[in-house]
Design an enzyme around this catalytic site. Structure first.
Site, PDB file in Angstrom:
ATOM      1  N   GLU A  33     -13.423   5.242  -1.438  1.00 18.29           N
ATOM      2  CA  GLU A  33     -12.021   5.612  -1.270  1.00 18.29           C
ATOM      3  C   GLU A  33     -11.558   6.503  -2.420  1.00 18.29           C
ATOM      4  O   GLU A  33     -11.800   6.210  -3.595  1.00 18.29           O
ATOM      5  CB  GLU A  33     -11.150   4.345  -1.225  1.00 18.29           C
ATOM      6  N   ASP A  34     -10.888   7.605  -2.082  1.00 20.52           N
ATOM      7  CA  ASP A  34     -10.185   8.460  -3.043  1.00 20.52           C
ATOM      8  C   ASP A  34     -11.098   9.014  -4.134  1.00 20.52           C
ATOM      9  O   ASP A  34     -10.798   8.936  -5.332  1.00 20.52           O
ATOM     10  CB  ASP A  34      -9.000   7.711  -3.652  1.00 20.52           C
TER      11      ASP A  34
ATOM     12  N   ARG B  35      -9.110  11.092  -7.205  1.00 21.69           N
ATOM     13  CA  ARG B  35      -8.186  11.794  -6.294  1.00 21.69           C
ATOM     14  C   ARG B  35      -7.376  10.752  -5.551  1.00 21.69           C
ATOM     15  O   ARG B  35      -7.641  10.431  -4.404  1.00 21.69           O
ATOM     16  CB  ARG B  35      -8.960  12.679  -5.311  1.00 21.69           C
TER      17      ARG B  35
ATOM     18  N   ASP C 113     -13.476   6.156   4.036  1.00 26.96           N
ATOM     19  CA  ASP C 113     -12.298   6.136   4.896  1.00 26.96           C
ATOM     20  C   ASP C 113     -11.529   7.445   4.845  1.00 26.96           C
ATOM     21  O   ASP C 113     -10.934   7.865   5.840  1.00 26.96           O
ATOM     22  CB  ASP C 113     -11.392   4.972   4.512  1.00 26.96           C
ATOM     23  N   ASP C 114     -11.514   8.122   3.685  1.00 26.87           N
ATOM     24  CA  ASP C 114     -10.777   9.384   3.576  1.00 26.87           C
ATOM     25  C   ASP C 114     -11.306  10.412   4.571  1.00 26.87           C
ATOM     26  O   ASP C 114     -10.539  11.173   5.160  1.00 26.87           O
ATOM     27  CB  ASP C 114     -10.889   9.954   2.156  1.00 26.87           C
TER      28      ASP C 114
ATOM     29  N   ASN D  82       0.747  12.394   2.835  1.00 26.04           N
ATOM     30  CA  ASN D  82       1.514  11.320   2.203  1.00 26.04           C
ATOM     31  C   ASN D  82       1.884  11.727   0.783  1.00 26.04           C
ATOM     32  O   ASN D  82       1.157  12.490   0.152  1.00 26.04           O
ATOM     33  CB  ASN D  82       0.675  10.031   2.147  1.00 26.04           C
TER      34      ASN D  82
ATOM     35  N   TYR E 251       0.863  -1.186   0.000  1.00 30.06           N
ATOM     36  CA  TYR E 251       0.000   0.000   0.000  1.00 30.06           C
ATOM     37  C   TYR E 251       0.900   1.237   0.000  1.00 30.06           C
ATOM     38  O   TYR E 251       1.901   1.280  -0.710  1.00 30.06           O
ATOM     39  CB  TYR E 251      -0.965  -0.064   1.191  1.00 30.06           C
TER      40      TYR E 251
ATOM     41  N   LYS F 199      -5.855  -1.749  -0.438  1.00 30.25           N
ATOM     42  CA  LYS F 199      -6.643  -1.510   0.769  1.00 30.25           C
ATOM     43  C   LYS F 199      -7.267  -2.815   1.275  1.00 30.25           C
ATOM     44  O   LYS F 199      -7.255  -3.109   2.473  1.00 30.25           O
ATOM     45  CB  LYS F 199      -7.737  -0.488   0.468  1.00 30.25           C
TER      46      LYS F 199
END
Length: 599
Positions: free
Chosen positions: A261-262, A172, A282-283, A426, A119, A190
């Site tokens: 996610e994203d 994203r 989760d973001d 990150n 990951y 993930k």
């Protein structure tokens, strides 16, 4: 290395479904009641010869059974021989594809070495190069052209018992922007962590890429690009597509947990579906929860009550706002009103301090934290805001590397006995500061957690250990707890509980070295504790459906959770137990037949 998967149907079906351990169902199974995980699961070199003969795989791979220690030595030598991180990523992807259980044994046994390769941070490079390095199918891809036919496409997925999916549109990816279909590395990676950290069955996971076009012109014009060569669909078209998708997912797998996610703009989907599906983002929620867990420990160590803290956030996007909202919940739990708690936060974006009278139209998610007490004064830079607010907490979710300058860090040290410094972006190159910079410029007094991994640092004869506010502390346990209690939705209290669980797992030894999170090597135990807290919150909110769990003590429930976590080390043992059971049944049948023939 690469083996064939169930979707390829190129290997003859064998007699049993080796390794498909249904860990989230009652422990006693009827023989052959397990769902198929793919023919590649039958080629583990530790399988004894009698089992190979039963499975119909004898002679199809080297004859002498290995031990796991030999397997591990061979795989780690192959992995470490790769000269680049992307080479290591590709090797591990092939290993997971060819020998799923061996991959997860090595992941769980060498977690700190393998996780960054599976990951973040390496998955970022893998996503940027996905169309270049693509080798085999590892999930589902749905295109906008599938609108009106999504339910039929989902029927092509071979697993009948999917428990959780991670879904992205690639718009994203980390801090890398819109990568379109190349973002598929995120759901795959993930879900590998859901399995490695929380023991969710690997065959019960579904990586899902929604190809709604991409705004990345370079990708659209790249001959290698695997996705649709069209611009992004409109928000209305996306909403219509997602309505159909969510309904189709639940129709095929009624108990499925859906994690977004994203997504570039994750708020509309979260608001639209959170009360009707077992879904979370989760973001926003996971990030907020794990950082809240770190803040709880930091506030306790700072010596200041929650009401006396002032937090400056650099980054007012969806992740930043989600984190701030979660910490507001913590301050409210500490006795503040929501309005007073909200006033403890100052958000800074690319235009400066977020205020109501700044002159621009604020994005909807920023309005909640916009200041109205700035008396017409606008603060354009982070340093100006730090001078104005005199914060006790600075938090970075900006992806601007080095944004916490030497001057800002020194001011934090001058203004506070224990400054709380959380650079959360990150990868490492985008972190607002390093651990070394935080320690040196606050004379070793910083309470620190980051989004990227840093090494311990020795300062004036003392070794300091960084905390990492990694979402993997909470999202696996959120998923596991939701699955096990069969929750119909993921409530805000369940998200809050996941972060609240983290400080309860910090040992005295970890507190002595100022860690704000448990050692990551204990992640499976941490995930079990998080799942316990999530289940209890679901019960309080009456969204759970396994009501007998309510009668268990916390100790018994936590043990029950651990018993249902997939353990890759027991995969061969499971099939051997099944064969032993079959042999006993056969012997018993023959005995009865013999008795009848003697009558």
């Amino acid at each position: 290395m690469a083996g064939r998967t169930a979707t390829q149907n190129a290997v003859p079906q064998s007699k049993a479904n080796y390794g498909s351990i249904v860990t989230h169902h009652p422990k006693k199974q009827k023989p052959h009641s397990r769902p198929h995980t793919g023919a590649e699961a039958h080629y583990d070199t530790t399988i004894p010869k009698p089992v190979r003969k039963y499975l119909g795989t004898y002679g199809l791979f080297p004859p002498e059974p290995d031990t796991y220690e030999v397997q591990k030595k061979r795989c780690l030598a192959q992995l470490r021989s790769k000269q680049t991180n992307i080479g290591k990523f590709i090797y591990l992807s092939q290993l997971r594809h060819a020998n799923m259980h061996l991959f997860y044994r090595i992941l769980t046994d060498h977690f700190t070495e393998i996780t960054p390769l599976v990951y973040t941070p390496v998955v970022g490079e893998a996503c940027q190069r996905w169309s270049e390095i693509y080798m085999q199918p590892e999930g589902m891809y749905l295109s906008y052209l599938d609108k009106g036919n999504i339910a039929n496409v989902l029927k092509n997925w071979p697993q009948e018992h999917v428990e959780i999916t991670v879904v992205t549109d690639g718009s994203r990816i980390l801090g890398l922007g819109d990568l379109g279909v190349n973002g598929m590395g995120i759901p795959i990676g993930k879900l590998a962590l859901y399995t490695g950290c929380a023991g969710i069955r690997p065959e019960g996971t579904l990586p899902l890429m929604i190809d709604l076009g991409t705004s990345n012109k370079a990708f659209r014009e790249d001959p290698m690009y695997l996705g649709s060569r069209r611009d992004k669909v409109t928000a209305e078209e996306e909403a219509d597509f997602l309505d159909e998708l969510m309904e189709a997912l639940k129709e095929r797998w009624p108990d499925i947990v859906i994690q977004f996610e994203d997504w570039k703009n994750p708020f509309p989907a979260l608001q639209r579906y959170k009360d009707h599906y077992a879904m979370f983002n989760d973001d926003i929620q996971g990030t907020g929860s794990v950082i809240m867990g770190g803040i709880i420990g930091a506030v306790q160590q700072s010596g200041l009550a929650a009401k006396d803290h002032r937090a400056v956030f650099l980054g007012a996007g969806s992740a930043g706002v989600g984190v701030a909202q979660q910490i507001v919940d913590y301050f409210v739990h500490e006795g503040m009103t929501e309005e007073d708690a909200k006033k403890c936060f100052w958000l800074v974006d690319s235009k400066g301090l977020v205020t109501h009278d700044r002159g621009d139209k604020l994005a909807e998610h920023k309005v909640y934290f916009a200041r109205d007490d700035n008396e017409g004064q606008q603060y354009k830079s982070l340093e100006e805001v730090v001078d104005y607010v005199k914060p006790t907490i600075i938090m970075g979710l900006s992806t601007i590397g080095g944004a916490f300058t030497t001057e800002i860090l020194q001011k934090m040290g001058q203004m506070n006995d224990r400054p709380i410094i959380f650079p959360l972006s990150n990868p490492v190159s985008k972190s607002e500061c390093t651990f070394e910079e935080a320690i040196v410029n606050t004379e070793g007094r910083a309470l620190f957690a980051s989004g990227s991994p840093f090494y311990p640092y020795e300062y004036k004869g003392k070794t300091y250990h960084p905390g990492q506010g990694n979402n993997m502390y909470v999202f696996p346990g959120i998923g596991l707890g939701t699955i096990l209690c069969k929750a119909v939705s993921v409530t805000p209290n369940m998200i809050y509980a996941s972060g609240e669980a983290l400080p309860t797992m910090i040992t005295e030894e970890e507190k002595d070295i100022a860690l704000l999170y448990p050692q990551i090597t204990r992640i499976r135990d941490v995930s079990a504790r998080v799942a316990l807290y999530v289940i209890r919150a679901a019960q309080k909110d009456s969204v759970d459906r396994l009501h007998h769990l309510r009668d268990m003590s916390d100790e018994d429930l936590e043990e029950w959770i651990k018993e249902r976590m997939y353990d890759p080390h027991k995969a061969v043992e499971s099939i051997e137990d099944e064969l032993e059971s079959l042999a006993k049944d056969l012997a018993h049948t023959r005995s009865l037949q013999g008795e009848k023939s003697n009558l």
